[in-house]
Design a protein around this motif. Structure first.
Motif, PDB file in Angstrom:
ATOM      1  N   ARG A 137       0.814  -1.217   0.000  1.00 57.13           N
ATOM      2  CA  ARG A 137       0.000   0.000   0.000  1.00 57.13           C
ATOM      3  C   ARG A 137       0.846   1.265   0.000  1.00 57.13           C
ATOM      4  NH1 ARG A 137      -2.870  -3.409   3.486  1.00 57.13           N
ATOM      5  NH2 ARG A 137      -4.920  -3.992   2.677  1.00 57.13           N
ATOM      6  N   SER A 139       1.428   4.013  -2.618  1.00 58.89           N
ATOM      7  CA  SER A 139       1.048   4.518  -3.935  1.00 58.89           C
ATOM      8  C   SER A 139       2.219   5.220  -4.621  1.00 58.89           C
ATOM      9  CB  SER A 139      -0.137   5.463  -3.819  1.00 58.89           C
ATOM     10  OG  SER A 139       0.187   6.579  -2.995  1.00 58.89           O
ATOM     11  N   VAL A 142       4.538   2.599  -6.140  1.00 61.84           N
ATOM     12  CA  VAL A 142       3.965   1.988  -7.347  1.00 61.84           C
ATOM     13  C   VAL A 142       4.163   2.903  -8.545  1.00 61.84           C
ATOM     14  CG1 VAL A 142       1.846   1.194  -8.452  1.00 61.84           C
ATOM     15  CG2 VAL A 142       2.303   0.621  -6.045  1.00 61.84           C
ATOM     16  N   VAL A 168       1.971  -5.555  -6.326  1.00 64.48           N
ATOM     17  CA  VAL A 168       0.501  -5.503  -6.372  1.00 64.48           C
ATOM     18  C   VAL A 168      -0.142  -6.832  -6.034  1.00 64.48           C
ATOM     19  CG1 VAL A 168       0.619  -3.710  -8.136  1.00 64.48           C
ATOM     20  CG2 VAL A 168       0.301  -6.087  -8.836  1.00 64.48           C
ATOM     21  N   SER A 174      -3.258  -1.436  -4.552  1.00 63.56           N
ATOM     22  CA  SER A 174      -2.081  -1.258  -5.411  1.00 63.56           C
ATOM     23  C   SER A 174      -2.427  -1.540  -6.875  1.00 63.56           C
ATOM     24  CB  SER A 174      -0.949  -2.183  -4.957  1.00 63.56           C
ATOM     25  OG  SER A 174      -0.508  -1.827  -3.657  1.00 63.56           O
TER      26      SER A 174
END
Length: 796
Positions: A137, A139, A142, A168, A174
């Motif tokens: 988690r 962001s 990612v 993910v 994700s």
């Protein structure tokens, strides 16, 4: 795993945050995951202390503390919940700090080795986090990895794809972050542009994303995604993992009905057909409706008929009009190919289809759906498959079809006419259709459809039907076409259209060709509307290669030649026919046409036309006009008449091919003789008839026989006689041989040929009355029968 690179944890044995001694297991020297406490208050990793106790038991020793060696009263342990929670909190905080440190190297401007190291660290940390049942988690992380996908290095992109999959995995949040923007489009692009390893990583990441139902439509919405995935499942790739992951990705995506529709559009039909078989009523209706709209190849139609044909027919019987409509449209879509139509017939589509078409009452089909039913029936009847069509003409069904044709609109009329077209191409059912049309007098209304200009399909169907009917109803059709209604003009207009030769033109020409050739009134009407001028223009255009249409050219030309030949049957009553034939040099055209090798009908019809033209030659040949003799002196009045030269050998007048249709002047004799060796009896018969026109009464038979002999025709005629192929040929040959044998020199030669004598004797004994008479005369010429008229001259 990352190929040759290892994600070993040795790079991160020490965390960013301080490690407390209480977190470390005395046995493993590592931070504990599941700490437990012994009765003496010492804490260990559960797995490690259990191994220690097992070692004690194996050595027949009581359980003891591995640190103090103190014997314990039991091997029971107590979970240290508080410590475990503290460790987990520390680990999460420590891993987050590690991720932050690693992410600082995830910039495209850094050295490739630093980026690859950072990506490997992220994978290791994320696996550690996931082993503790926590999600990443992050962001920002990612999005930073997504940016790395823009690298120019295949290796960096490949490792970034692997890292994203780890990040993910199992984390919906994700995945949602990853699916933002154009990232999914980028992954799809990698399916076709990356090397094998990168392609495998891309499809693996898409597979992970497809586990989320919400993202299936997102993947499916990317242009080309489904085509590429479907292509990968059917490829012969050496990388089995790519094929497997693509297949599993598509299987996940089948949860979305919209994606299932898209798959079907790209040739992956099984998911859609599966939902028709096993889906909810709403899903079945939705999928069946879409099936009716799909563009299908023939193999696919067969597959669909095999898989869901029965279900569609059952749905067609439903009381729900919406379901019936969907089923009818789907069946219409798959019924136009012979293979699938055969299957539908076997399934039992005909009874409900016929019922839907003719039934009137509660819950009957509206006209727009009757049109679909008629289309399906037309498809099935016209496939060329010889199934039992008797049920389609029983119980007054043809009469019902004719009634519907008269009382519906153009769209359904077209399909109903196509049904009749199919029934009239079958020998077993055409008689029933002809009988129904004759009984009902429907030919008048059927003929009227050839005038339709705003609906080409309707006109085509009507012309094809009338063409099929013409061999059985030629007189009725001629009666219907004569007059002022304009249908004859419309047919001629169709034939003369300036387009590549079409099916409609070939059918229209075939229809007119079947009409009675000696119907003088019809021929006169065709002359009045200029039909023959248009016909001969088409014939010449095809012969010269100016008009083309390989598929229908042969049938079209045959029809045109047959239509043109009918003008030669009207000479005795219609002088316009002679004028036309002179103006367009029709005799020359037919002489060229008899040389159309491989086109038997054209050769036969052309020879018949030449016979008619030749028979008219005697009426057209004439003596030249001579100036009146001058009587200026007594001697001029006593002089001999001038000698006339250049006269025809057999007509004894001025002849030419164009003006008097003389076959001798036109050099046709040799070409007609060549046809006597033809394998088609009808061509041989027509050629014999044309040659016979040169030996008719009133002509110079002796000169005619000589001309025939010079073309080696006598030998061929005698061969036809001795072969005794058919009764008609024998009759024609006997007549011609009798004329030939009137020449004494030839009769003497023929008398020495026993096979000729035997053939004449056979004709004398077994022929019809007229043939026996002629054969008798021929036998007299070769002295096989006494000529009693010479002995008894007064007994005539």
């Amino acid at each position: 795993m990352d190929g040759s690179e290892s994600d070993d944890s040795s790079h991160f044995e020490r965390g960013v945050d301080h490690i407390y001694e209480a977190f470390i297991c005395p046995l493993t020297k590592e931070v504990m995951h599941d700490p437990v406490t012994l009765e003496n208050g010492r804490t260990f990793e559960r797995e490690a202390i259990e191994k220690w106790f097992k070692k004690c038991r194996d050595g027949n020793k009581p359980p003891s503390c591995p640190i103090t060696s103190q014997e314990l009263s039991s091997a029971d342990v107590s979970p240290s919940i508080a410590l475990r929670n503290t460790i987990e909190e520390w680990r999460w905080r420590n891993d987050a700090a590690k991720l932050y440190v690693s992410s600082q190297s995830l910039f495209l401007g850094n050295d490739e080795s630093d980026v690859l190291q950072a990506l490997m660290n992220v994978r290791q940390i994320c696996r550690s986090i996931r082993s503790n049942r926590q999600g990443v988690r992050n962001s920002q992380l990612v999005r930073m990895i997504i940016d790395v996908l823009k690298s120019n290095s295949h290796k960096v992109r490949y490792k970034a794809l692997q890292t994203l999959q780890v990040v993910v995995e199992g984390d919906e949040e994700s995945k949602a972050i990853l699916a933002e923007g154009d990232t999914v489009r980028t992954l799809v692009k990698f399916l076709s542009h990356e090397p094998s390893k990168g392609k495998e990583a891309a499809v693996s990441l898409l597979f992970e994303l497809s586990k989320s139902e919400a993202l299936c439509e997102k993947i499916g919405s990317v242009n080309g995604a489904l085509i590429l995935l479907v292509g990968l499942t059917s490829s012969n790739s050496v990388n089995v993992s790519i094929v497997d992951k693509a297949e599993r990705t598509l299987e996940n995506m089948e949860r979305s009905e919209e994606v299932v529709r898209q798959m079907a559009s790209y040739g992956r039909l099984q998911p859609l057909l599966g939902k028709i078989l096993e889906g909810s009523p709403e899903t079945k209706l939705s999928m069946t409706t879409f099936l009716g709209e799909l563009s299908l190849n023939n193999d696919t139609k067969v597959y669909i008929a095999q898989t869901v044909g029965s279900s569609l027919v059952d749905l067609m019987r439903s009381g729900d009009m919406t379901q019936r409509e969907a089923a009818l449209r789907a069946l219409n879509n798959i019924s136009s190919y012979e293979g699938s139509a055969k299957l539908l017939i076997g399934i039992g589509i005909l009874p409900p289809l016929i019922k839907d078409l003719f039934y009137v009452g509660p819950n009957n089909l509206p006209i727009r759906l009757k049109e679909v039913s008629a289309t399906i029936l037309a498809n099935i009847v016209n496939i060329g498959y010889d199934f039992d069509k008797a049920t389609l003409v029983s119980d007054n069904r043809v009469e019902n079809l004719l009634y519907l044709i008269s009382n519906t609109g153009p769209s359904i009329q077209c399909k109903l006419l196509e049904v009749l077209v199919g029934l009239t191409t079958c020998q077993k059912t055409v008689i029933h259709v002809v009988s129904a049309i004759k009984t009902s007098g429907a030919i008048i209304s059927l003929v009227q459809f050839v005038e339709v200009k705003e609906n080409e399909d309707l006109r085509l169907a009507s012309v094809k039907l009338l063409h099929n009917l013409s061999p059985f109803m030629s007189e009725e059709l001629a009666d219907a076409l004569r007059g002022t209604a304009g249908q004859l003009d419309s047919l001629v207009a169709i034939i003369s259209e300036k387009i590549p030769i079409s099916e409609e033109q070939a059918a229209a020409a075939g229809l007119l060709a079947e009409l009675p050739e000696r119907d003088l009134a019809l021929t006169r009407e065709m002359l009045s509307i200029g039909a023959f001028e248009k016909i001969i223009s088409k014939v010449v255009g095809i012969r010269q290669g100016e008009i083309k249409g390989m598929r229908f050219e042969r049938n079209f030309l045959e029809g045109l030649v047959r239509i043109l030949s009918r003008i030669t049957f009207a000479f005795s009553n219609e002088t316009r026919g002679i004028t036309f034939c002179r103006e367009y040099n029709v005799a020359s055209l037919f002489i060229n046409l008899i040389q159309s090798n491989g086109q038997d009908t054209i050769q036969m019809v052309s020879a018949m036309a030449l016979e008619n033209l030749s028979l008219e030659s005697i009426n057209l040949s004439h003596m030249p006009d001579l100036p009146p003799p001058s009587c200026g002196s007594i001697f001029s009045c006593m002089s001999r008449p001038p000698v006339i030269t250049g006269l025809c050998k057999i007509h004894h007048g001025v002849c030419s091919l164009r003006e008097t249709f003389c076959l001798v002047e036109g050099g046709a004799v040799e070409k007609l003789v060549a046809l006597l060796d033809h394998e088609n009896d009808k061509v041989v018969e027509a050629s014999l008839a044309a040659l016979s026109s040169l030996l008719e009464d009133g002509l110079d038979v002796e000169k005619g026989v000589k001309i025939l002999d010079e073309a080696d025709g006598i030998r061929h005629v005698l061969n036809v006689l001795t072969e005794n192929r058919t009764e008609k040929l024998t009759r024609r040959a006997v007549w011609l041989v009798e004329r030939i044998l009137r020449i004494e020199d030839i009769a003497r030669e023929v008398a020495e040929q026993p096979n000729v004598s035997a053939s004449l004797v056979d004709a004398f004994q077994n022929g019809d009355f007229r043939t026996r008479q002629i054969a008798e005369n021929a036998l007299k010429h070769i002295d096989k029968i006494p000529n009693f008229s010479g002995i008894f001259p007064n007994m005539a």
